[in-house]
Design a protein around this motif. Structure first.
Motif, PDB file in Angstrom:
ATOM      1  N   SER A 282     -17.206-105.120 -12.972  1.00 48.14           N
ATOM      2  CA  SER A 282     -16.137-104.138 -13.169  1.00 48.14           C
ATOM      3  C   SER A 282     -14.799-104.591 -12.581  1.00 48.14           C
ATOM      4  O   SER A 282     -13.760-104.484 -13.240  1.00 48.14           O
ATOM      5  CB  SER A 282     -16.553-102.779 -12.598  1.00 48.14           C
ATOM      6  OG  SER A 282     -17.577-102.211 -13.379  1.00 48.14           O
ATOM      7  N   PRO A 283     -14.757-105.118 -11.344  1.00 51.46           N
ATOM      8  CA  PRO A 283     -13.466-105.608 -10.830  1.00 51.46           C
ATOM      9  C   PRO A 283     -12.907-106.771 -11.639  1.00 51.46           C
ATOM     10  O   PRO A 283     -11.696-106.868 -11.839  1.00 51.46           O
ATOM     11  CB  PRO A 283     -13.809-106.047  -9.393  1.00 51.46           C
ATOM     12  CG  PRO A 283     -15.035-105.295  -9.034  1.00 51.46           C
ATOM     13  CD  PRO A 283     -15.795-105.153 -10.306  1.00 51.46           C
ATOM     14  N   LEU A 284     -13.794-107.654 -12.119  1.00 47.72           N
ATOM     15  CA  LEU A 284     -13.322-108.802 -12.889  1.00 47.72           C
ATOM     16  C   LEU A 284     -12.704-108.371 -14.211  1.00 47.72           C
ATOM     17  O   LEU A 284     -11.697-108.929 -14.647  1.00 47.72           O
ATOM     18  CB  LEU A 284     -14.484-109.761 -13.160  1.00 47.72           C
ATOM     19  CG  LEU A 284     -15.066-110.495 -11.948  1.00 47.72           C
ATOM     20  CD1 LEU A 284     -16.266-111.337 -12.369  1.00 47.72           C
ATOM     21  CD2 LEU A 284     -14.016-111.381 -11.293  1.00 47.72           C
ATOM     22  N   PHE A 285     -13.298-107.391 -14.846  1.00 50.01           N
ATOM     23  CA  PHE A 285     -12.836-106.937 -16.156  1.00 50.01           C
ATOM     24  C   PHE A 285     -11.904-105.738 -16.083  1.00 50.01           C
ATOM     25  O   PHE A 285     -11.367-105.304 -17.101  1.00 50.01           O
ATOM     26  CB  PHE A 285     -14.035-106.581 -17.038  1.00 50.01           C
ATOM     27  CG  PHE A 285     -14.949-107.736 -17.328  1.00 50.01           C
ATOM     28  CD1 PHE A 285     -14.446-109.022 -17.467  1.00 50.01           C
ATOM     29  CD2 PHE A 285     -16.313-107.548 -17.461  1.00 50.01           C
ATOM     30  CE1 PHE A 285     -15.285-110.094 -17.735  1.00 50.01           C
ATOM     31  CE2 PHE A 285     -17.163-108.612 -17.731  1.00 50.01           C
ATOM     32  CZ  PHE A 285     -16.648-109.890 -17.871  1.00 50.01           C
ATOM     33  N   GLY A 286     -11.708-105.176 -14.900  1.00 52.00           N
ATOM     34  CA  GLY A 286     -10.804-104.043 -14.747  1.00 52.00           C
ATOM     35  C   GLY A 286     -11.360-102.727 -15.254  1.00 52.00           C
ATOM     36  O   GLY A 286     -10.593-101.826 -15.609  1.00 52.00           O
ATOM     37  N   PHE A 287     -12.668-102.578 -15.303  1.00 51.24           N
ATOM     38  CA  PHE A 287     -13.270-101.343 -15.795  1.00 51.24           C
ATOM     39  C   PHE A 287     -13.124-100.225 -14.764  1.00 51.24           C
ATOM     40  O   PHE A 287     -13.404-100.412 -13.586  1.00 51.24           O
ATOM     41  CB  PHE A 287     -14.758-101.546 -16.109  1.00 51.24           C
ATOM     42  CG  PHE A 287     -15.022-102.485 -17.256  1.00 51.24           C
ATOM     43  CD1 PHE A 287     -14.055-102.698 -18.236  1.00 51.24           C
ATOM     44  CD2 PHE A 287     -16.233-103.153 -17.374  1.00 51.24           C
ATOM     45  CE1 PHE A 287     -14.294-103.553 -19.298  1.00 51.24           C
ATOM     46  CE2 PHE A 287     -16.477-104.009 -18.424  1.00 51.24           C
ATOM     47  CZ  PHE A 287     -15.506-104.217 -19.384  1.00 51.24           C
ATOM     48  N   GLN A 288     -12.699 -99.053 -15.247  1.00 50.84           N
ATOM     49  CA  GLN A 288     -12.586 -97.889 -14.371  1.00 50.84           C
ATOM     50  C   GLN A 288     -13.901 -97.123 -14.258  1.00 50.84           C
ATOM     51  O   GLN A 288     -14.098 -96.373 -13.307  1.00 50.84           O
ATOM     52  CB  GLN A 288     -11.487 -96.955 -14.892  1.00 50.84           C
ATOM     53  CG  GLN A 288     -10.101 -97.592 -14.920  1.00 50.84           C
ATOM     54  CD  GLN A 288      -9.038 -96.618 -15.387  1.00 50.84           C
ATOM     55  OE1 GLN A 288      -9.298 -95.452 -15.652  1.00 50.84           O
ATOM     56  NE2 GLN A 288      -7.808 -97.094 -15.490  1.00 50.84           N
ATOM     57  N   ASN A 289     -14.753 -97.294 -15.251  1.00 50.93           N
ATOM     58  CA  ASN A 289     -16.027 -96.584 -15.271  1.00 50.93           C
ATOM     59  C   ASN A 289     -17.150 -97.596 -15.473  1.00 50.93           C
ATOM     60  O   ASN A 289     -17.090 -98.413 -16.395  1.00 50.93           O
ATOM     61  CB  ASN A 289     -16.033 -95.548 -16.404  1.00 50.93           C
ATOM     62  CG  ASN A 289     -17.191 -94.582 -16.297  1.00 50.93           C
ATOM     63  OD1 ASN A 289     -18.340 -94.992 -16.180  1.00 50.93           O
ATOM     64  ND2 ASN A 289     -16.900 -93.281 -16.330  1.00 50.93           N
ATOM     65  N   PRO A 290     -18.206 -97.568 -14.633  1.00 50.30           N
ATOM     66  CA  PRO A 290     -19.292 -98.538 -14.769  1.00 50.30           C
ATOM     67  C   PRO A 290     -19.970 -98.516 -16.133  1.00 50.30           C
ATOM     68  O   PRO A 290     -20.534 -99.522 -16.558  1.00 50.30           O
ATOM     69  CB  PRO A 290     -20.279 -98.119 -13.660  1.00 50.30           C
ATOM     70  CG  PRO A 290     -19.451 -97.379 -12.663  1.00 50.30           C
ATOM     71  CD  PRO A 290     -18.391 -96.686 -13.461  1.00 50.30           C
ATOM     72  N   SER A 291     -19.903 -97.379 -16.825  1.00 49.55           N
ATOM     73  CA  SER A 291     -20.556 -97.299 -18.132  1.00 49.55           C
ATOM     74  C   SER A 291     -19.923 -98.242 -19.152  1.00 49.55           C
ATOM     75  O   SER A 291     -20.543 -98.578 -20.167  1.00 49.55           O
ATOM     76  CB  SER A 291     -20.503 -95.862 -18.661  1.00 49.55           C
ATOM     77  OG  SER A 291     -19.160 -95.438 -18.842  1.00 49.55           O
ATOM     78  N   SER A 292     -18.685 -98.688 -18.892  1.00 51.09           N
ATOM     79  CA  SER A 292     -18.006 -99.605 -19.819  1.00 51.09           C
ATOM     80  C   SER A 292     -18.724-100.942 -19.928  1.00 51.09           C
ATOM     81  O   SER A 292     -18.551-101.668 -20.918  1.00 51.09           O
ATOM     82  CB  SER A 292     -16.564 -99.837 -19.366  1.00 51.09           C
ATOM     83  OG  SER A 292     -15.821 -98.639 -19.364  1.00 51.09           O
ATOM     84  N   ILE A 293     -19.526-101.282 -18.932  1.00 51.74           N
ATOM     85  CA  ILE A 293     -20.207-102.566 -18.943  1.00 51.74           C
ATOM     86  C   ILE A 293     -21.196-102.666 -20.094  1.00 51.74           C
ATOM     87  O   ILE A 293     -21.602-103.767 -20.488  1.00 51.74           O
ATOM     88  CB  ILE A 293     -20.927-102.792 -17.591  1.00 51.74           C
ATOM     89  CG1 ILE A 293     -21.175-104.281 -17.354  1.00 51.74           C
ATOM     90  CG2 ILE A 293     -22.227-102.022 -17.522  1.00 51.74           C
ATOM     91  CD1 ILE A 293     -19.933-105.084 -17.155  1.00 51.74           C
ATOM     92  N   ALA A 294     -21.568-101.527 -20.663  1.00 48.02           N
ATOM     93  CA  ALA A 294     -22.519-101.541 -21.784  1.00 48.02           C
ATOM     94  C   ALA A 294     -21.946-102.271 -22.996  1.00 48.02           C
ATOM     95  O   ALA A 294     -22.703-102.851 -23.786  1.00 48.02           O
ATOM     96  CB  ALA A 294     -22.900-100.115 -22.168  1.00 48.02           C
ATOM     97  N   VAL A 295     -20.624-102.251 -23.163  1.00 43.66           N
ATOM     98  CA  VAL A 295     -20.014-102.885 -24.336  1.00 43.66           C
ATOM     99  C   VAL A 295     -20.180-104.405 -24.302  1.00 43.66           C
ATOM    100  O   VAL A 295     -20.714-104.998 -25.257  1.00 43.66           O
ATOM    101  CB  VAL A 295     -18.535-102.477 -24.475  1.00 43.66           C
ATOM    102  CG1 VAL A 295     -17.873-103.240 -25.626  1.00 43.66           C
ATOM    103  CG2 VAL A 295     -18.418-100.983 -24.707  1.00 43.66           C
ATOM    104  N   PRO A 296     -19.727-105.099 -23.227  1.00 40.49           N
ATOM    105  CA  PRO A 296     -19.941-106.558 -23.226  1.00 40.49           C
ATOM    106  C   PRO A 296     -21.410-106.951 -23.200  1.00 40.49           C
ATOM    107  O   PRO A 296     -21.781-107.969 -23.797  1.00 40.49           O
ATOM    108  CB  PRO A 296     -19.221-107.024 -21.952  1.00 40.49           C
ATOM    109  CG  PRO A 296     -19.034-105.820 -21.130  1.00 40.49           C
ATOM    110  CD  PRO A 296     -18.928-104.674 -22.076  1.00 40.49           C
ATOM    111  N   ILE A 297     -22.249-106.166 -22.548  1.00 41.19           N
ATOM    112  CA  ILE A 297     -23.674-106.498 -22.530  1.00 41.19           C
ATOM    113  C   ILE A 297     -24.253-106.402 -23.941  1.00 41.19           C
ATOM    114  O   ILE A 297     -25.016-107.263 -24.386  1.00 41.19           O
ATOM    115  CB  ILE A 297     -24.435-105.557 -21.573  1.00 41.19           C
ATOM    116  CG1 ILE A 297     -24.035-105.835 -20.121  1.00 41.19           C
ATOM    117  CG2 ILE A 297     -25.933-105.706 -21.746  1.00 41.19           C
ATOM    118  CD1 ILE A 297     -24.425-107.193 -19.610  1.00 41.19           C
ATOM    119  N   THR A 298     -23.872-105.360 -24.675  1.00 42.89           N
ATOM    120  CA  THR A 298     -24.356-105.207 -26.044  1.00 42.89           C
ATOM    121  C   THR A 298     -23.792-106.295 -26.952  1.00 42.89           C
ATOM    122  O   THR A 298     -24.462-106.737 -27.895  1.00 42.89           O
ATOM    123  CB  THR A 298     -23.966-103.822 -26.596  1.00 42.89           C
ATOM    124  OG1 THR A 298     -24.459-102.810 -25.711  1.00 42.89           O
ATOM    125  CG2 THR A 298     -24.551-103.590 -27.979  1.00 42.89           C
TER     126      THR A 298
END
Length: 382
Positions: A282-298
């Motif tokens: 999240s810090p590397l990609f600038g995500f404000q919400n941890p749920s955003s990580i689902a997009v790059p993982i998918t």
């Protein structure tokens, strides 16, 4: 390149280790989904991959192959190589003709570059160590037009600027991916041998053309290029079906009614892993919400499925334009590479370097996301 074989004991430690790992993985998946549901899902997902994905890729490959054939026959590839060699060489250590592969994949999908790799008027500009890197540079721009236009159309302020910044991030990621891959291919192939033994063409002042009239050459080049596309489409079916079905099994979750054995259900392991690593990502990609990580993982398995997650994140207020830039760069750079890399490397005759290609592209995609995050923050200062 011929496959290398060696003799090993018929029954040894390897057999025991394989059985333990295999039964553990599928035992856990079967425990969560139900064994019958798991088997039905695998079979139906495989069928769906063939009908909905492989035949689509074959159609793209046929068109790309036909286009490559006629562009090569009438010298357009030679012109592109001459015009862009000064750019592609310093950035990627590739000939200018590789830019045609970038454009083809950007307009369609990753495997489109394989049809070009069957065209002698395209391949002759490459040395042996450069050809496997076509997998990495092609995948870096796969579905680029679709991803960019989709992200631009999202109902969020700054989506157009974010999508354009995402394209810049993908370019940076592609350079990282190709350059890392080149280190492995140079060590494996050396740097001297040309991909085709056309000694009379080494000065690039001559090219091969078909005999006959202009019209006959045009028709024959289109049909022969299209045939190469069919061959490529058939070649990648095993890799796409096996790898993509496994990736979807680890990426997707249950359906609305739970586990029913339908196609594309899964145990959502990769998103779970992404959540656990969100404190780093999240810090590397600038995500404000941890749920955003689902997009790059998918996006590891399917860029289309990853884009399908974005509207829901917008509706929940979990993301801003900064995330759109990062999503664009990662979805474009990775574009489901775990689903296609194995088949693409096999088609290029370089399956020995498949692991190296996947590792290089994993790093490239991460660099693409980080670059998009930093570039978007920089552009927002002006």
């Amino acid at each position: 390149m011929d496959e290398k074989h060696k003799l090993v004991p018929a029954v040894g430690r390897e057999v025991i280790i394989f059985i333990v790992i295999f039964t553990t993985i599928f035992g856990l998946i079967g425990h969560k989904m139900g064994v019958i549901n798991m088997i039905n899902t695998i079979m139906r997902s495989s069928y769906s991959m063939i009908m909905d994905v492989c035949f689509y890729i074959m159609g793209v490959a046929v068109i790309a192959g036909a286009l490559s054939g006629i562009l090569g026959e009438f010298g357009v590839i030679a012109l592109i190589d001459k015009l862009l060699s000064k750019l592609m060489g310093p950035l990627y250590d590739l000939p200018g003709a590789a830019s045609l592969g970038v454009l083809t994949c950007y307009m369609s999908d990753n495997p489109a570059i394989l049809s070009l790799a069957k065209d002698q008027n395209f391949v002759r500009y490459f040395k042996n160590y450069q050809l496997p890197a076509l997998t990495n540079i092609g995948t870096s721009f796969g579905m680029g037009l679709i991803i960019t236009s989709t992200m631009m159309g999202l109902k969020i302020d700054g989506s157009i600027k974010a999508a354009l910044v995402g394209n810049l991030g993908a370019i940076i990621g592609s350079i990282v991916s190709v350059r890392i891959m080149m280190r492995f291919t140079k060590a494996y192939y050396g740097t001297d041998d040309s991909s085709l033994d056309f000694k009379e063409l080494e000065n690039r002042k001559l090219r091969v053309v078909r005999e006959g009239s202009v019209g006959g050459r045009a028709i024959n080049s289109l049909l022969e290029g299209g045939k190469n596309g069919v061959d490529m489409g058939l070649t990648i079916i095993p890799g796409v079906v096996v790898i993509c079905s496994l990736v979807l099994l680890l990426t997707n979750g249950p359906g609305p009614e739970g586990y029913t054995g339908a196609a594309n259900e899964g145990v959502a392991f990769l998103p779970w892993l992404g959540e656990k690593l969100s404190f780093i990502l999240s810090p590397l990609f600038g995500f404000q919400n941890p749920s955003s990580i689902a997009v790059p993982i998918t996006a590891l398995g399917s860029a289309g499925a990853a884009m399908g997650l974005v509207p829901g994140l917008i509706e929940s207020g979990s993301i801003t334009a900064n995330e759109i830039a990062v999503f664009t760069s990662i979805c474009m750079c990775w574009s489901g590479y775990l689903s296609t890399h194995v088949a693409m490397m096999d088609s290029l005759g370089a399956k020995e370097l498949t692991g190296k290609a996947i590792m290089s592209h994993t790093i490239g995609g991460i660099c693409a996301g980080i670059s998009a995050n930093l570039l978007f923050k920089l552009f927002m200062l002006f």
